[in-house]
Scaffold this motif. Structure first.
Motif, short mmCIF file in Angstrom:
data_model
loop_
_atom_site.label_atom_id
_atom_site.label_comp_id
_atom_site.label_asym_id
_atom_site.label_seq_id
_atom_site.Cartn_x
_atom_site.Cartn_y
_atom_site.Cartn_z
N GLU A 96 9.07 -23.85 -8.88
CA GLU A 96 10.23 -23.88 -9.77
C GLU A 96 10.37 -22.58 -10.55
N GLU A 97 9.29 -21.93 -10.85
CA GLU A 97 9.37 -20.64 -11.54
C GLU A 97 10.08 -19.61 -10.67
N GLY A 136 13.25 -33.68 -13.03
CA GLY A 136 12.31 -32.57 -13.07
C GLY A 136 12.14 -31.93 -11.70
N ASP A 140 8.28 -29.11 -6.49
CA ASP A 140 7.20 -28.20 -6.84
C ASP A 140 5.87 -28.90 -6.59
N LEU A 143 3.88 -29.15 -10.19
CA LEU A 143 4.56 -29.81 -11.30
C LEU A 143 5.01 -31.22 -10.96
N SER A 144 5.32 -31.47 -9.69
CA SER A 144 5.83 -32.78 -9.29
C SER A 144 4.81 -33.89 -9.54
N GLN A 146 3.08 -34.17 -12.21
CA GLN A 146 2.93 -34.35 -13.65
C GLN A 146 4.16 -34.97 -14.31
N ILE A 147 5.31 -34.88 -13.68
CA ILE A 147 6.54 -35.25 -14.35
C ILE A 147 6.75 -36.76 -14.41
N PHE A 163 9.52 -29.36 -18.63
CA PHE A 163 9.05 -28.65 -17.45
C PHE A 163 10.07 -27.58 -17.08
N PRO A 164 9.64 -26.50 -16.45
CA PRO A 164 10.61 -25.49 -16.01
C PRO A 164 11.59 -26.09 -15.02
N ASN A 165 12.86 -25.65 -15.12
CA ASN A 165 13.90 -26.19 -14.26
C ASN A 165 15.01 -25.15 -14.18
#
Length: 379
Positions: A96-97, A136, A140, A143-144, A146-147, A163-165
């Motif tokens: 995602e970053e 979210g 990713d 990250l996926s 954790q959301i 979370f970054p998006n």
């Protein structure tokens, strides 16, 4: 900040060959299009494909919006003409970053040019995003895990997830950097026609069904659903690309909708069991109930079927495509194994005056028919 409606609106569709871009091109050319008559320009990274209705574009430019110098060279001469940007472009990466970096750079490069001259006419940008706003970065790999998504139905004023998006990043660019109005359009799974969209649900499922019919049907191998029991039984919504185009045009010329975000779905809900019955009917395969005891990995099943698809393309005289370029079965399977009711509220749109809708179960065969006419799919 003067926001008078221009007498001769000129639209620039960035990402014109994707599903939303095709629908926007056709909608803006409709004699009844709000704010019209429109002049329509289109931007894509590659030449226009044979299936695209190129006669509906007043001008097409090939442009890599990540290339800042090229973007300035090509778009600067148009900055005195373009009044509205319809942003339906997309760069996709697992991280995602990286998505934030790439998509932010594209949007900034284009808008810097179109707003940077003294005779700039740009007054509004419509930004297409989606339900990752509420779920979210589900693709990713880190990250996926954790959301925790928001509870459905998804509502526009839900707070952002921590979370970054890249959707958040693009909205922030429009809200803070430029002296123009904007609208954000949060689509569900889009139903439309294109070989150039990262995630064309109907095309993915069509390829699966056609390959199945050619290599498995005679062996009594069932046309298996590729998700889980939860999605088979629970409610989902979808976004017909024509409804999405209609909403974007409405917001671009409606003062009340300026600087707002709107969900955009068909307005109904369906289960994947209902959708699967429609697909079986459209492609002439037998419907079978989902069996959670039967494990099935569609990405694994399809990974060696590229030659089968090439055969289908050649024998039917279709627009030439490679299976791996028009499908993403891993992403499709992941989405259909989510355990969340994927439903958005359309109340805000209705309260603001947008009442577009579509019947999802009728929409799917209509778009299959259109892709057959476009020679993307066989008759």
């Amino acid at each position: 900040m003067e926001q008078a409606n221009p007498r001769h609106p000129v639209a620039l569709i960035v990402g014109v060959t994707g599903m939303a871009g095709v629908a926007l091109t056709e909608a803006l050319n409709n004699p009844t299009a709000l704010g019209g008559p429109w002049t329509v320009y289109g931007v894509s990274r590659r030449p226009i494909p044979a299936w695209f209705p190129s006669s509906l574009l007043d001008r097409h430019v090939i442009l890599d919006a990540l290339n800042k110098k090229q973007t300035r060279t090509i778009l600067a001469p148009l900055s005195s003409q373009i009044t509205h940007v319809f942003w339906v472009a997309l760069q996709v990466n697992e991280s995602e970053e990286v998505n934030i970096s790439l998509n932010s750079a594209m949007l900034t490069n284009v808008l810097d040019v179109l707003t940077g001259s003294a005779d700039s006419k740009l007054c509004h940008v419509t930004l297409q995003t989606g339900t990752k706003q509420y779920m979210g970065p589900i693709f990713d790999p880190i990250l996926s895990t954790q959301i925790i998504p928001h509870d459905p139905p998804f509502i526009e004023d839900y707070p952002r997830l921590p979370f970054p998006n890249f959707y958040y990043a693009l909205e922030d660019i429009l809200a803070s950097k430029y002296s123009l109005t904007y609208s954000a359009h949060r689509a569900s799974i889009i139903i439309g026609a294109s070989t150039r969209s990262y995630f064309n649900l109907v095309l993915n499922l069509a390829v699966y069904a056609l390959v199945y019919a050619l290599v498995c049907k005679r062996e009594n191998y069932p046309f298996r659903y590729i998700g889980n029991k939860y999605t088979w039984e629970h409610f989902w919504d979808m976004s017909d690309a024509r409804v999405l185009a209609e909403q974007q045009i409405w917001a671009s010329v409606t003062d009340k909708a300026k600087n707002g975000a709107f969900n955009c779905t068909n307005g109904d809900v369906v289960t994947w069991k209902m959708i699967w019955k429609v697909l079986c009917d459209v492609f002439g395969v037998e419907f079978v109930e989902f069996d959670e005891n039967e494990k099935f990995d569609v990405a694994e099943f399809m990974k060696d079927k590229g030659e089968v698809w090439e055969r289908i393309v050649e024998e039917n005289g279709l627009y030439e495509t490679k299976m791996e370029e028009i499908t993403c079965f891993g992403a499709l399977e992941m989405v259909l194994k989510l355990e969340i009711q994927h439903v958005c509220s359309m109340n805000k749109s209705r309260e603001f005056g947008f009442h577009g809708y579509a019947n999802t179960l009728k929409s799917i065969p209509e778009w299959v028919h259109k892709m057959r006419q476009m020679k993307i799919l066989p008759p």
